[in-house]
Design a protein around this motif. Structure first.
Motif, PDB file in Angstrom:
ATOM      1  N   VAL A 242       0.851  -1.189   0.000  1.00 14.58           N
ATOM      2  CA  VAL A 242       0.000   0.000   0.000  1.00 14.58           C
ATOM      3  C   VAL A 242       0.888   1.241   0.000  1.00 14.58           C
ATOM      4  N   ASP A 243       0.801   2.035  -1.048  1.00 15.44           N
ATOM      5  CA  ASP A 243       1.574   3.266  -1.133  1.00 15.44           C
ATOM      6  C   ASP A 243       0.900   4.362  -0.313  1.00 15.44           C
ATOM      7  N   VAL A 244       1.613   4.878   0.664  1.00 14.97           N
ATOM      8  CA  VAL A 244       1.124   6.009   1.446  1.00 14.97           C
ATOM      9  C   VAL A 244       2.178   7.100   1.277  1.00 14.97           C
ATOM     10  N   ASP A 245       2.128   7.735   0.113  1.00 16.97           N
ATOM     11  CA  ASP A 245       3.236   8.618  -0.270  1.00 16.97           C
ATOM     12  C   ASP A 245       2.787   9.923  -0.904  1.00 16.97           C
ATOM     13  N   GLY A 246       1.521  10.277  -0.712  1.00 19.79           N
ATOM     14  CA  GLY A 246       1.051  11.534  -1.264  1.00 19.79           C
ATOM     15  C   GLY A 246       1.009  11.558  -2.780  1.00 19.79           C
ATOM     16  N   GLY A 247       1.057  10.371  -3.401  1.00 24.58           N
ATOM     17  CA  GLY A 247       1.049  10.287  -4.853  1.00 24.58           C
ATOM     18  C   GLY A 247       2.400  10.410  -5.498  1.00 24.58           C
ATOM     19  N   ARG A 248       3.481  10.357  -4.702  1.00 23.55           N
ATOM     20  CA  ARG A 248       4.824  10.623  -5.227  1.00 23.55           C
ATOM     21  C   ARG A 248       5.263   9.603  -6.283  1.00 23.55           C
ATOM     22  N   THR A 249       4.921   8.324  -6.108  1.00 18.34           N
ATOM     23  CA  THR A 249       5.380   7.322  -7.061  1.00 18.34           C
ATOM     24  C   THR A 249       4.354   6.968  -8.112  1.00 18.34           C
ATOM     25  N   GLY A 250       3.083   7.244  -7.855  1.00 20.16           N
ATOM     26  CA  GLY A 250       2.035   6.812  -8.788  1.00 20.16           C
ATOM     27  C   GLY A 250       1.545   7.872  -9.741  1.00 20.16           C
ATOM     28  N   VAL A 251       1.925   9.135  -9.506  1.00 16.67           N
ATOM     29  CA  VAL A 251       1.386  10.235 -10.309  1.00 16.67           C
ATOM     30  C   VAL A 251       2.537  11.109 -10.794  1.00 16.67           C
ATOM     31  N   ALA A 252       2.429  11.594 -12.015  1.00 14.28           N
ATOM     32  CA  ALA A 252       3.478  12.457 -12.562  1.00 14.28           C
ATOM     33  C   ALA A 252       3.605  13.715 -11.698  1.00 14.28           C
TER      34      ALA A 252
END
Length: 256
Positions: A242-252
């Motif tokens: 589960v990515d909990v990263d503010g969208g850092r790795t999944g969104v441009a």
């Protein structure tokens, strides 16, 4: 809170500060009896005191998870005894982050980082998972990292250990899931304690510019995700990071 972990027992490694502490406190607030573990006895005692003052249940066990199978087994045995004979939830959180360049990394540093970040949770899981199955099941949650999938300068050694933990998450889900043990992971992004007003921006804050969140996360954000994975609400979740990263790795990222 809703006591989603009522009557559960949990061992959280590296829980005397930062993300591990937030996870332990959140578990206790949800009704779990939590073992705080780490090297620093003073900080561990403070975390336990805070949890108990809030009405939760917690105990501290000093542990040096250096990667030896003996130390991992010893912590598992002591935690199980302190928790009344069983560990329902294991959170493999403890880790270290030296960040030398690849060409500046000596063999001693390499072995130390892999010992703490990979070997220790490997052998701790090996010690805990079988007794979970004997008790009817359990949950194991590993901590990954956003830089396991998005390269950053000077991150080769640490990120490779977190990549290993994410791979182990899927392998352990396949190995232990059929025996009643759910295994998942949380991959934190840039996480920092709340910053004082008027201070200089942390480099991590700059890294989050242009992301959907637009700011760094706090340890509590990670803890909330770990609580969910540990609860029955996530009963159908296996082998997931589960990515909990503010969208850092999944969104441009949009340059400012």
């Amino acid at each position: 809170m809703s006591e989603r972990l009522r009557n559960k027992t949990a061992l959280v490694t590296g829980s005397t500060s930062n993300i591990g502490q937030a996870i332990a406190e959140a578990f206790a607030a949800e009704g779990a009896h939590v073992i705080i573990s780490g090297r620093n006895r003073e900080r561990g005692a403070q975390v336990v005191e805070g949890i108990r003052a809030s009405g939760g249940r917690a105990d501290f066990l000093a542990a040096d998870l250096d990667g030896s199978a003996e130390n991992s087994q010893d912590l598992a045995d002591r935690a199980r005894e302190a928790l009344g004979g069983r560990i329902d939830i294991l959170v493999n959180n403890a880790g270290i982050y030296p960040a030398p360049a690849t060409t500046a990394t000596d063999e001693k540093t390499f072995d130390e980082v892999y010992g703490v970040n990979v070997k220790a949770p490997f052998f701790l899981t090996a010690a805990v998972a079988p007794t979970m199955t004997e008790s009817g099941g359990g949950v194991i949650i590993n901590l990954g990292s956003w830089i396991a999938r998005l390269g950053v300068p000077l991150g080769a050694l640490y990120s490779s250990t977190k990549g290993a933990m994410e791979t182990l998450t899927r392998a352990w889900a396949a190995e232990f899931g059929p025996m009643g043990v759910r295994v998942n992971a949380v991959s934190p992004g840039v996480v920092l304690p709340p910053a004082p007003e008027g201070g200089e921006p942390h480099p991590g804050e700059i890294m989050m510019k242009g992301t959907p969140a637009g700011a760094v996360g706090t340890p509590d954000a990670i803890a909330y995700a770990v609580v969910w994975l540990a609860s029955d609400e996530a009963a159908f979740v296996h082998g997931t990071v589960v990515d909990v990263d503010g969208g850092r790795t999944g969104v441009a990222v949009i340059a400012a």
